[in-house]
Scaffold this motif. Structure first.
Motif, PDB file in Angstrom:
ATOM      1  N   ALA A  43       0.857  -1.193   0.000  1.00 61.34           N
ATOM      2  CA  ALA A  43       0.000   0.000   0.000  1.00 61.34           C
ATOM      3  C   ALA A  43       0.891   1.240   0.000  1.00 61.34           C
ATOM      4  N   ILE A  44       0.811   2.015  -1.073  1.00 62.00           N
ATOM      5  CA  ILE A  44       1.707   3.176  -1.228  1.00 62.00           C
ATOM      6  C   ILE A  44       1.054   4.402  -0.583  1.00 62.00           C
ATOM      7  N   SER A  45       1.651   4.833   0.529  1.00 62.26           N
ATOM      8  CA  SER A  45       0.992   5.809   1.410  1.00 62.26           C
ATOM      9  C   SER A  45       1.556   7.223   1.294  1.00 62.26           C
ATOM     10  N   LYS A  46       2.397   7.470   0.305  1.00 64.37           N
ATOM     11  CA  LYS A  46       2.997   8.811   0.150  1.00 64.37           C
ATOM     12  C   LYS A  46       1.921   9.898   0.166  1.00 64.37           C
ATOM     13  N   THR A  47       2.217  10.986   0.778  1.00 61.24           N
ATOM     14  CA  THR A  47       1.366  12.188   0.966  1.00 61.24           C
ATOM     15  C   THR A  47       0.238  11.990   1.985  1.00 61.24           C
ATOM     16  N   LEU A  88      10.746   1.089   0.232  1.00 58.38           N
ATOM     17  CA  LEU A  88      11.072   2.354  -0.438  1.00 58.38           C
ATOM     18  C   LEU A  88      10.893   2.139  -1.937  1.00 58.38           C
ATOM     19  N   VAL A  89       9.969   2.888  -2.531  1.00 56.41           N
ATOM     20  CA  VAL A  89       9.679   2.686  -3.954  1.00 56.41           C
ATOM     21  C   VAL A  89      10.142   3.853  -4.829  1.00 56.41           C
ATOM     22  N   GLY A  90      10.608   4.937  -4.210  1.00 52.50           N
ATOM     23  CA  GLY A  90      11.066   6.088  -4.992  1.00 52.50           C
ATOM     24  C   GLY A  90      12.580   6.109  -5.110  1.00 52.50           C
ATOM     25  N   LEU A 171      13.046  -7.553  -9.515  1.00 49.20           N
ATOM     26  CA  LEU A 171      13.066  -6.407 -10.420  1.00 49.20           C
ATOM     27  C   LEU A 171      11.802  -5.563 -10.242  1.00 49.20           C
ATOM     28  N   MET A 172      11.948  -4.292 -10.537  1.00 52.03           N
ATOM     29  CA  MET A 172      10.812  -3.366 -10.431  1.00 52.03           C
ATOM     30  C   MET A 172      10.743  -2.530 -11.687  1.00 52.03           C
ATOM     31  N   THR A 173       9.514  -2.208 -12.123  1.00 50.12           N
ATOM     32  CA  THR A 173       9.374  -1.250 -13.215  1.00 50.12           C
ATOM     33  C   THR A 173       8.104  -0.438 -13.071  1.00 50.12           C
ATOM     34  N   MET A 174       8.109   0.713 -13.730  1.00 48.50           N
ATOM     35  CA  MET A 174       6.937   1.572 -13.811  1.00 48.50           C
ATOM     36  C   MET A 174       6.784   1.950 -15.273  1.00 48.50           C
ATOM     37  N   PRO A 175       5.890   1.285 -15.990  1.00 48.08           N
ATOM     38  CA  PRO A 175       5.765   1.572 -17.424  1.00 48.08           C
ATOM     39  C   PRO A 175       5.183   2.967 -17.660  1.00 48.08           C
ATOM     40  N   GLY A 214       2.784  -2.930 -11.382  1.00 47.89           N
ATOM     41  CA  GLY A 214       1.335  -2.780 -11.281  1.00 47.89           C
ATOM     42  C   GLY A 214       0.977  -1.739 -10.242  1.00 47.89           C
ATOM     43  N   MET A 215       0.211  -0.727 -10.664  1.00 45.03           N
ATOM     44  CA  MET A 215      -0.238   0.352  -9.788  1.00 45.03           C
ATOM     45  C   MET A 215      -1.766   0.420  -9.890  1.00 45.03           C
ATOM     46  N   THR A 216      -2.342   1.493  -9.331  1.00 43.82           N
ATOM     47  CA  THR A 216      -3.807   1.570  -9.261  1.00 43.82           C
ATOM     48  C   THR A 216      -4.506   1.252 -10.585  1.00 43.82           C
ATOM     49  N   HIS A 217      -4.048   1.825 -11.673  1.00 46.24           N
ATOM     50  CA  HIS A 217      -4.845   1.689 -12.892  1.00 46.24           C
ATOM     51  C   HIS A 217      -4.480   0.466 -13.737  1.00 46.24           C
ATOM     52  N   LEU A 230       2.499  -5.727  -5.853  1.00 46.99           N
ATOM     53  CA  LEU A 230       1.769  -4.633  -6.487  1.00 46.99           C
ATOM     54  C   LEU A 230       1.978  -3.390  -5.645  1.00 46.99           C
ATOM     55  N   ARG A 231       2.182  -2.270  -6.297  1.00 51.09           N
ATOM     56  CA  ARG A 231       2.355  -1.005  -5.561  1.00 51.09           C
ATOM     57  C   ARG A 231       1.112  -0.159  -5.792  1.00 51.09           C
ATOM     58  N   VAL A 232       0.180  -0.227  -4.858  1.00 49.96           N
ATOM     59  CA  VAL A 232      -1.123   0.401  -5.057  1.00 49.96           C
ATOM     60  C   VAL A 232      -1.339   1.530  -4.050  1.00 49.96           C
ATOM     61  N   GLY A 233      -1.473   2.743  -4.561  1.00 53.09           N
ATOM     62  CA  GLY A 233      -1.693   3.904  -3.696  1.00 53.09           C
ATOM     63  C   GLY A 233      -3.133   4.384  -3.726  1.00 53.09           C
ATOM     64  N   THR A 234      -3.492   5.050  -4.819  1.00 48.87           N
ATOM     65  CA  THR A 234      -4.792   5.716  -4.918  1.00 48.87           C
ATOM     66  C   THR A 234      -5.981   4.793  -4.632  1.00 48.87           C
ATOM     67  N   ALA A 235      -5.955   3.586  -5.134  1.00 46.29           N
ATOM     68  CA  ALA A 235      -7.105   2.690  -4.948  1.00 46.29           C
ATOM     69  C   ALA A 235      -7.294   2.305  -3.478  1.00 46.29           C
ATOM     70  N   ASP A 239      -7.562   9.700  -3.544  1.00 45.73           N
ATOM     71  CA  ASP A 239      -6.862  10.640  -4.406  1.00 45.73           C
ATOM     72  C   ASP A 239      -5.817  11.447  -3.624  1.00 45.73           C
ATOM     73  N   ARG A 240      -4.612  11.542  -4.183  1.00 42.11           N
ATOM     74  CA  ARG A 240      -3.586  12.349  -3.495  1.00 42.11           C
ATOM     75  C   ARG A 240      -3.813  13.855  -3.689  1.00 42.11           C
ATOM     76  N   SER A 241      -4.452  14.250  -4.789  1.00 41.74           N
ATOM     77  CA  SER A 241      -4.610  15.682  -5.065  1.00 41.74           C
ATOM     78  C   SER A 241      -5.564  16.341  -4.079  1.00 41.74           C
TER      79      SER A 241
HETATM   80  C1  LIG Z   1       2.940   6.682  -6.183  1.00 45.05           C
HETATM   81  C2  LIG Z   1       3.566   5.432  -6.629  1.00 45.05           C
HETATM   82  C3  LIG Z   1       2.809   4.264  -6.807  1.00 45.05           C
HETATM   83  C4  LIG Z   1       1.309   4.181  -6.576  1.00 45.05           C
HETATM   84  O1  LIG Z   1       0.599   4.887  -7.548  1.00 45.05           O
HETATM   85  P1  LIG Z   1      -0.987   4.820  -7.656  1.00 45.05           P
HETATM   86  O2  LIG Z   1      -1.271   5.131  -9.065  1.00 45.05           O
HETATM   87  O3  LIG Z   1      -1.541   5.837  -6.707  1.00 45.05           O
HETATM   88  O4  LIG Z   1      -1.416   3.441  -7.277  1.00 45.05           O
HETATM   89  C5  LIG Z   1       3.493   3.118  -7.208  1.00 45.05           C
HETATM   90  N1  LIG Z   1       4.811   3.112  -7.431  1.00 45.05           N
HETATM   91  C6  LIG Z   1       5.572   4.212  -7.251  1.00 45.05           C
HETATM   92  C7  LIG Z   1       7.033   4.133  -7.515  1.00 45.05           C
HETATM   93  C8  LIG Z   1       4.979   5.396  -6.858  1.00 45.05           C
HETATM   94  O5  LIG Z   1       5.743   6.498  -6.708  1.00 45.05           O
END
Ligand SMILES: *Cc1c(COP(=O)(O)O)cnc(C)c1O
Length: 243
Positions: A43-47, A88-90, A171-175, A214-217, A230-235, A239-241
């Motif tokens: 669960a990605i809890s940033k902000t 740590l995902v950033g 391994l990790m990726t963000m397409p 894999g993220m929220t969408h 899975l790195r899921v924040g918004t779901a 919403d972070r905004s």
């Molecule tokens: C913010 C973030 C996510 C989560 O994004 P959502 O679209 O809110 O699920 C996943 N991975 C990384 C690296 C992020 O910075």
């Protein structure tokens, strides 16, 4: 007169959202003949404030992810270092390496030989027996994103293997972001192939070779393509905004 709040006005709780995500992960796993238990939802809890993280843990979340060391430090202190597995995902700046080692169980964002070597050296100095790491790969070569190009993978794998305390876990990726999550599928597939090659060569020891993707969408597509984290924040947190 009694006025009642219409149900639609009550925002979903973290618990309700997490349960929905969990059900969708389970369905995607079953659809692709996988065991739901082999998939960790981070669960990605940033902000979001610490109270939201505590609510998540009370709702069954076991793994929390943050993208900035500074922000994470305050929240991990409030929530408790041992109340969750912390990811740590950033991007990790080298001057935050020592802090990161104290705060996190797994670092998803290794993107250079010098960062790996520095983390290893600090683990030795600080008496940390081992530190799990993932290599972040920027498969589309997007300038806005960190991560190595896949041609740099063999060199970075080798240098992590040469480290005393680092353990390469996957391994990790963000397409790139696509409206249509289906378009992320080829990237997920590519990451899995790279993972499979490393696994065959024995680079993950006895471990499964994690695939953090894999993220929220697009997390359902990622599950279908073999994601194990899975790195899921918004779901989960909303919403972070709006914060
Ligand atoms: C913010 C973030 C996510 C989560 O994004 P959502 O679209 O809110 O699920 C996943 N991975 C990384 C690296 C992020 O910075």
């Amino acid at each position: 007169m009694v006025t009642m709040t219409p149900m639609a006005d009550i925002p979903d709780s973290v618990r309700a959202r997490f349960e929905k995500v969990r059900a969708r992960v389970r369905d995607a796993a079953i659809r692709s003949r996988r065991q739901p238990e082999e998939i960790t939802i981070v669960a990605i809890s940033k902000t979001h404030p610490s109270v939201a993280l505590i609510e998540a843990l009370e709702s069954g979340v076991t793994d929390l992810g943050e993208n900035r060391v500074q922000e994470a430090e305050a929240k991990i202190t409030e929530v408790g270092r041992h109340k969750a597995r912390w990811h740590l995902v950033g991007h990790l700046q080298e001057n935050k390496a020592r802090k990161a080692i104290r705060l996190f169980d797994l670092i998803h964002s290794i993107d250079s030989v010098s960062l790996a070597q520095r983390l290893d050296r600090i683990c030795v100095e600080d008496g940390r027996d081992e530190l799990g790491v993932l290599i972040q790969i920027n498969l589309a070569g997007e300038e806005s994103k960190t991560g190595i190009g896949k041609e740099q993978l063999p060199t970075l794998v080798q240098s992590i293997n040469d480290c005393e305390r680092l353990r390469l876990r996957g391994l990790m990726t963000m397409p790139p972001f696509f409206e249509d999550a289906e378009q992320a599928r080829p990237y997920f597939r590519q990451l899995r192939r790279l993972r499979d090659e490393l696994q065959l060569a024995g680079h993950f020891g006895d471990g499964p070779g994690e695939l953090s993707m894999g993220m929220t969408h697009d997390f359902e597509v990622a599950v279908e393509e073999g994601a194990t984290m899975l790195r899921v924040g918004t779901a989960i947190f909303g919403d972070r905004s709006r914060i």
